[in-house]
Write a protein that holds these residues in place. Structure first.
Motif, short mmCIF file in Angstrom:
data_model
loop_
_atom_site.label_atom_id
_atom_site.label_comp_id
_atom_site.label_asym_id
_atom_site.label_seq_id
_atom_site.Cartn_x
_atom_site.Cartn_y
_atom_site.Cartn_z
N PHE A 1 0.84 -1.20 0.00
CA PHE A 1 0.00 0.00 0.00
C PHE A 1 0.88 1.25 0.00
O PHE A 1 0.85 2.05 0.94
N LEU B 1 -0.86 4.86 0.30
CA LEU B 1 -1.22 5.20 1.67
C LEU B 1 0.01 5.65 2.46
O LEU B 1 -0.03 6.65 3.19
N ARG B 2 1.10 4.91 2.30
CA ARG B 2 2.33 5.25 3.04
C ARG B 2 2.88 6.60 2.63
O ARG B 2 3.28 7.41 3.46
N LEU C 1 0.67 9.44 3.95
CA LEU C 1 0.90 9.66 5.38
C LEU C 1 2.24 10.38 5.60
O LEU C 1 2.34 11.28 6.45
#
Length: 465
Positions: free
Chosen positions: A439, A442-443, A446
């Motif tokens: 993912f 997403l990482r 963030l």
């Protein structure tokens, strides 16, 4: 206000220097890994480890006493102290070098390294010592601009000479080109500086200088050596137990992860200089405020790094090294624990508890060696990374418990409530990276959010630390 601006300037220049150096290292490490191949790159990593050992052991690590000398002696005595400390280091280095050359044959067999490389280790270590002494001197004299100019110049020269030598040699001989380039580069910068310190101070022996120097440097050198074993025995043992190719892949993953250690070193160098001064003046509120800022900044940087690192590593490294991707979060976690250690460690340094520091580091190194032997045989490269992580957990726990409950008690400025929330945050992000390796969107999202948040925080407090 003027003092705050000066502090910020020093910190910013130290960080800028670190970022430039790391950018060079970050981009060139995969290049040299590809040029040398996994086997030779593993051998080069072990070569550099032995250089680090030689710098610490053969010079008595007197660079570590420069900060304490600035507390003990007035400004006008600093050149004399530095000259005396330099003389002590060079004298001991010559004695050790003579012994190494006398037993060159047996030593070559013992560490499984060719005699010519061992001789190159000696000369590289001497130049490296000079560079490190110069860096410490400039740091604690708050001459961050000079420090930055010297460090960046050295990195550029080292890169240019390395590429020149390596590209002219066949792959099987390129390790000698890279090693020779490091020798010449560090020697060209470090040895003239050693001479300059001796000429300026004009002091070879002064009893009170040598007494302070030895009382501090010997325990710190012992600490430095055992800490080096704690951080690098994995690489040496991996080469011995699993072969040069495994150590090469591990070495490149470590080199990429080492960005976080180098950033820590730059931030920590700035923080320590102010920490000693503020502790001396009993400015506890300043110490606590700057420490919280330090904890927040480094935690965000470490989280951002592991969130983005897997894709960056695969982009920079050739496919032969991709099996090292999963090692990076574990390695950065070890560096993060080393970062947390800086608070109890420097508190102990301030109170001159060097024997305790050495005892904890020796115990941690022994734990690491034992775990390496067991876990490398079981899990290979990941076993080496996990062994170092567990050893760092032991080291931090020992330092914290001693400083919090025995040395400082209620006066200890860094109880668990100060650093615990940051450590928990890093642990959550690390779990996310390990559990969700695919993912990447997403990482990266963030990581971007954390970066923007920290920039806003820095602007609000008008200080990095």
């Amino acid at each position: 206000q003027e003092s705050l601006m000066r502090k910020n300037r020093v910190v910013i220049l130290n960080i800028a220097s670190t970022l430039l150096l790391n950018l060079i290292s970050f981009l060139t490490a995969p290049i040299f890994a590809a040029l040398l191949g996994t086997g030779s790159y593993g051998d080069l990593s072990v070569f550099n480890t032995w250089v680090s050992v030689a710098v610490i052991v053969m010079t008595l690590h007197t660079t570590a006493t420069i900060a304490n000398a600035r507390v003990e002696y007035p400004e006008e005595e600093q050149p004399k102290y530095q000259s005396a400390a330099m003389s002590l280091s060079l004298m001991f280095f010559l004695i050790c070098s003579g012994l190494v050359l006398l037993f060159l044959g047996p030593l070559s067999k013992l560490i499984d390294m060719e005699p010519v490389l061992i001789v190159m280790i000696l000369f590289t270590a001497l130049g490296t010592f000079g560079v490190q002494f110069m860096s410490q001197k400039f740091t604690f004299e708050m001459k961050a601009g000079r420090n930055m100019a010297t460090a960046v110049s050295l990195a550029v020269v080292n890169l240019a000479v390395s590429l020149l030598f390596v590209l002219k040699l066949p792959e099987e001989s390129r390790i000698y080109g890279r090693a020779a380039a490091q020798l010449l580069s560090y020697g060209a910068f470090g040895i003239p500086f050693c001479i300059a310190v001796l000429v300026k101070g004009r002091t070879f022996f002064e009893k009170r200088y040598w007494k302070l120097c030895l009382s501090l440097s010997v325990p710190v050198a012992f600490y430095g050596l055992t800490d080096l074993l704690l951080g690098h025995s994995d690489l040496v043992m991996l080469r011995s137990l699993a072969g040069s190719e495994s150590s090469g892949i591990y070495g490149l993953a470590y080199q990429i992860s080492n960005v976080m250690f180098t950033i820590f070193t730059a931030l920590n160098t700035s923080w320590v200089a102010f920490f000693f001064n503020d502790m001396k003046q009993s400015h506890r509120d300043v110490v606590l405020r700057q420490s919280r800022n330090f904890l927040e900044l480094y935690t965000v940087l470490a989280c951002g790094f592991i969130l983005l690192a897997p894709e960056v590593f695969r982009l920079l490294a050739t496919e032969a090294y991709w099996s090292g991707t999963g090692l990076i979060p574990v390695m950065v976690a070890s560096f993060y624990l080393n970062f947390l250690c800086t608070f109890p460690y420097n508190y102990e340094c301030f109170h001159k508890k060097m024997p305790m520091i050495s005892a904890v580091t020796v115990a941690s190194a022994l734990v690491n060696i034992g775990l390496n032997y067991v876990l490398i045989l079981k899990w290979g490269m990941m076993g080496a990374a996990v062994a170092t992580l567990l050893s760092r957990v032991f080291q931090f726990a020992a330092h914290f418990l001693y400083s919090r409950f025995i040395l400082g008690k209620s006066d200890y400025p860094f109880p668990a409530r100060v650093w615990g929330i940051y450590a928990l945050g890093f642990g959550v992000v690390m779990a996310l990276v390990i559990l969700l390796p695919k993912f990447w969107v997403l990482r990266w999202a963030l990581g971007a959010v954390l970066g923007v948040w920290e920039i806003i925080r820095i602007r609000k407090r008008r200080a990095l630390i």
